[in-house]
Design a protein around this motif. Sequence first.
Motif, PDB file in Angstrom:
ATOM      1  N   PRO A  34     -35.882  28.757   3.735  1.00 22.08           N
ATOM      2  CA  PRO A  34     -35.309  27.450   3.790  1.00 22.08           C
ATOM      3  C   PRO A  34     -34.009  27.418   3.085  1.00 22.08           C
ATOM      4  O   PRO A  34     -33.911  27.816   1.974  1.00 22.08           O
ATOM      5  CB  PRO A  34     -36.292  26.607   3.034  1.00 22.08           C
ATOM      6  N   PRO A  35     -33.066  26.989   3.726  1.00 20.98           N
ATOM      7  CA  PRO A  35     -31.751  26.893   3.161  1.00 20.98           C
ATOM      8  C   PRO A  35     -31.725  25.579   2.525  1.00 20.98           C
ATOM      9  O   PRO A  35     -32.514  24.748   2.798  1.00 20.98           O
ATOM     10  CB  PRO A  35     -30.919  26.832   4.376  1.00 20.98           C
ATOM     11  N   ALA A  36     -30.832  25.298   1.819  1.00 24.79           N
ATOM     12  CA  ALA A  36     -30.740  24.022   1.185  1.00 24.79           C
ATOM     13  C   ALA A  36     -30.305  23.073   2.223  1.00 24.79           C
ATOM     14  O   ALA A  36     -30.456  23.216   3.222  1.00 24.79           O
ATOM     15  CB  ALA A  36     -29.698  24.140   0.211  1.00 24.79           C
ATOM     16  N   SER A  37     -29.637  22.132   2.189  1.00 27.62           N
ATOM     17  CA  SER A  37     -29.482  21.316   3.328  1.00 27.62           C
ATOM     18  C   SER A  37     -28.090  21.082   3.742  1.00 27.62           C
ATOM     19  O   SER A  37     -27.454  20.403   3.105  1.00 27.62           O
ATOM     20  CB  SER A  37     -29.961  20.038   2.922  1.00 27.62           C
ATOM     21  N   PHE A 112     -27.337  32.123  11.808  1.00 28.24           N
ATOM     22  CA  PHE A 112     -28.578  32.316  11.036  1.00 28.24           C
ATOM     23  C   PHE A 112     -28.183  32.506   9.573  1.00 28.24           C
ATOM     24  O   PHE A 112     -27.456  33.447   9.239  1.00 28.24           O
ATOM     25  CB  PHE A 112     -29.339  33.550  11.536  1.00 28.24           C
ATOM     26  N   ASP A 113     -28.657  31.617   8.716  1.00 22.76           N
ATOM     27  CA  ASP A 113     -28.280  31.680   7.306  1.00 22.76           C
ATOM     28  C   ASP A 113     -29.347  32.307   6.409  1.00 22.76           C
ATOM     29  O   ASP A 113     -30.513  32.419   6.765  1.00 22.76           O
ATOM     30  CB  ASP A 113     -28.031  30.251   6.789  1.00 22.76           C
ATOM     31  N   ASP A 114     -28.888  32.633   5.221  1.00 21.29           N
ATOM     32  CA  ASP A 114     -29.739  33.041   4.100  1.00 21.29           C
ATOM     33  C   ASP A 114     -30.342  34.440   4.147  1.00 21.29           C
ATOM     34  O   ASP A 114     -31.257  34.733   3.395  1.00 21.29           O
ATOM     35  CB  ASP A 114     -30.877  32.024   3.866  1.00 21.29           C
ATOM     36  N   GLY A 115     -29.881  35.281   5.021  1.00 19.10           N
ATOM     37  CA  GLY A 115     -30.406  36.640   5.043  1.00 19.10           C
ATOM     38  C   GLY A 115     -29.528  37.541   4.204  1.00 19.10           C
ATOM     39  O   GLY A 115     -28.667  37.039   3.475  1.00 19.10           O
ATOM     40  N   ASN A 164     -20.004  35.033   5.299  1.00 15.34           N
ATOM     41  CA  ASN A 164     -20.174  34.911   3.844  1.00 15.34           C
ATOM     42  C   ASN A 164     -20.861  33.579   3.537  1.00 15.34           C
ATOM     43  O   ASN A 164     -20.391  32.519   3.944  1.00 15.34           O
ATOM     44  CB  ASN A 164     -18.776  34.971   3.214  1.00 15.34           C
ATOM     45  N   HIS A 165     -21.980  33.650   2.815  1.00 19.90           N
ATOM     46  CA  HIS A 165     -22.735  32.431   2.474  1.00 19.90           C
ATOM     47  C   HIS A 165     -22.862  32.314   0.948  1.00 19.90           C
ATOM     48  O   HIS A 165     -23.800  31.707   0.456  1.00 19.90           O
ATOM     49  CB  HIS A 165     -24.109  32.502   3.146  1.00 19.90           C
ATOM     50  N   SER A 166     -21.918  32.916   0.244  1.00 19.88           N
ATOM     51  CA  SER A 166     -21.862  32.946  -1.229  1.00 19.88           C
ATOM     52  C   SER A 166     -22.873  33.941  -1.796  1.00 19.88           C
ATOM     53  O   SER A 166     -23.779  34.380  -1.098  1.00 19.88           O
ATOM     54  CB  SER A 166     -22.104  31.570  -1.864  1.00 19.88           C
ATOM     55  N   ASP A 168     -25.036  33.667  -4.686  1.00 22.80           N
ATOM     56  CA  ASP A 168     -26.355  33.201  -5.170  1.00 22.80           C
ATOM     57  C   ASP A 168     -26.984  32.016  -4.452  1.00 22.80           C
ATOM     58  O   ASP A 168     -28.046  31.551  -4.843  1.00 22.80           O
ATOM     59  CB  ASP A 168     -26.249  32.839  -6.660  1.00 22.80           C
ATOM     60  N   HIS A 169     -26.337  31.513  -3.451  1.00 27.21           N
ATOM     61  CA  HIS A 169     -26.857  30.324  -2.781  1.00 27.21           C
ATOM     62  C   HIS A 169     -27.012  29.153  -3.742  1.00 27.21           C
ATOM     63  O   HIS A 169     -28.055  28.492  -3.800  1.00 27.21           O
ATOM     64  CB  HIS A 169     -28.186  30.595  -2.064  1.00 27.21           C
ATOM     65  N   ILE A 170     -25.975  28.924  -4.496  1.00 25.85           N
ATOM     66  CA  ILE A 170     -25.974  27.780  -5.408  1.00 25.85           C
ATOM     67  C   ILE A 170     -25.040  26.716  -4.831  1.00 25.85           C
ATOM     68  O   ILE A 170     -24.302  26.995  -3.887  1.00 25.85           O
ATOM     69  CB  ILE A 170     -25.467  28.180  -6.816  1.00 25.85           C
ATOM     70  N   MET A 262     -29.398  27.771  12.008  1.00 26.11           N
ATOM     71  CA  MET A 262     -30.796  28.209  11.945  1.00 26.11           C
ATOM     72  C   MET A 262     -30.898  29.132  10.736  1.00 26.11           C
ATOM     73  O   MET A 262     -29.915  29.402  10.064  1.00 26.11           O
ATOM     74  CB  MET A 262     -31.187  28.955  13.232  1.00 26.11           C
ATOM     75  N   HIS A 263     -32.086  29.601  10.467  1.00 19.64           N
ATOM     76  CA  HIS A 263     -32.286  30.496   9.326  1.00 19.64           C
ATOM     77  C   HIS A 263     -33.171  31.665   9.688  1.00 19.64           C
ATOM     78  O   HIS A 263     -33.860  31.649  10.698  1.00 19.64           O
ATOM     79  CB  HIS A 263     -32.923  29.723   8.164  1.00 19.64           C
ATOM     80  N   GLU A 264     -33.139  32.637   8.808  1.00 17.43           N
ATOM     81  CA  GLU A 264     -34.029  33.774   8.994  1.00 17.43           C
ATOM     82  C   GLU A 264     -35.405  33.332   8.522  1.00 17.43           C
ATOM     83  O   GLU A 264     -35.752  33.484   7.355  1.00 17.43           O
ATOM     84  CB  GLU A 264     -33.545  34.978   8.185  1.00 17.43           C
TER      85      GLU A 264
HETATM   86 ZN   LIG Z   1     -28.243  28.600   3.096  1.00 23.40          ZN
END
Ligand SMILES: [Zn+2]
Length: 296
Positions: A34-37, A112-115, A164-166, A168-170, A262-264
């Motif tokens: 789950p990615p943040a929003s 697709f995010d967060d992978g 690039n999604h940063s 640490d995902h902060i 979408m996300h992984e």
């Molecule tokens: Zn994310």
Amino acid sequence: MSKQWIAILAALLLLTSCGSKPDASPDTAAKTEPPASQPISGGEKPKAAEGASASNQPAPASAKDGKESAPADSVKKQEQQVAKRYTMNPKTYDIVPIDPNGAPKKVVLLTFDDGPKDLEMNKALLETLQKHKAKAIFFLNGYRVKQKPELVKLLASSGQTIGNHSWDHIDLKKEAKEKVNQQIGDVQKAIKELTGKAPVFFRPPFGSGSDDVRAKAKEEGLLFMTWSNGSKDWEMTVKKNSPEQVISNVLSQLHPGSNILMHELPWTVEALDKLLTQLEEKGYGFVDPEEIETTS
Ligand SMILES: [Zn+2]
């Protein structure tokens, strides 16, 4: 030149090209998490090289980035130049043709995010994307890149685009400039080291940007984006078996140029084949991220 010499040269060419072929197995895989929003952006990818044969060069993996000693098994991509036929609306994040008559308007951008999280999910995602001849942007987090470098190479060598999604995902909006610069800059370096190419797309976690975030993205040559069609797959942690919900969420927001987030995640991986099939049935095509102009 005699026929003999030509034959010998041809044989040599064939040998070298086979030997250097990158293992570009497009597998599938998409994954959980789950990615943040919120909304965001990407990178650049090599176009699917079809017609394989003697065109793969045996060149050393990163001939072009001279100074960074190329990683031994760096992903050697055939950097085919793909014509830029699309641009992104900076306000809506929709993808639109640069020339209204130059490319289909009825397209979607898959992201697709967060992978990268998991080999099996990545393989499944890649397999489905390949089945539909679709390309996507995989927005990766630096800490995961560090944990699973092999998956980054798999995605890149499969012809998909890395974004690039940063690190640490902060929520970057809450961070000081120095931290923002490090969160974005370190991911650029890590991915370039692994693939030979730094991303050209950036999506902030939670779609949360700031002037500092945008400034750093621009400095790194990154196109900043959130999204325009959220699958809400990240809200499904309590309904893990709801691929149908992912599909209906996307279809209910579907419009030409949809930048689909979408996300992984397992249920998204499971939904993808059916989702892409339904999009095709509705007449939508899939934009190759490489076709998107990232510099203004
Ligand atoms: Zn994310």
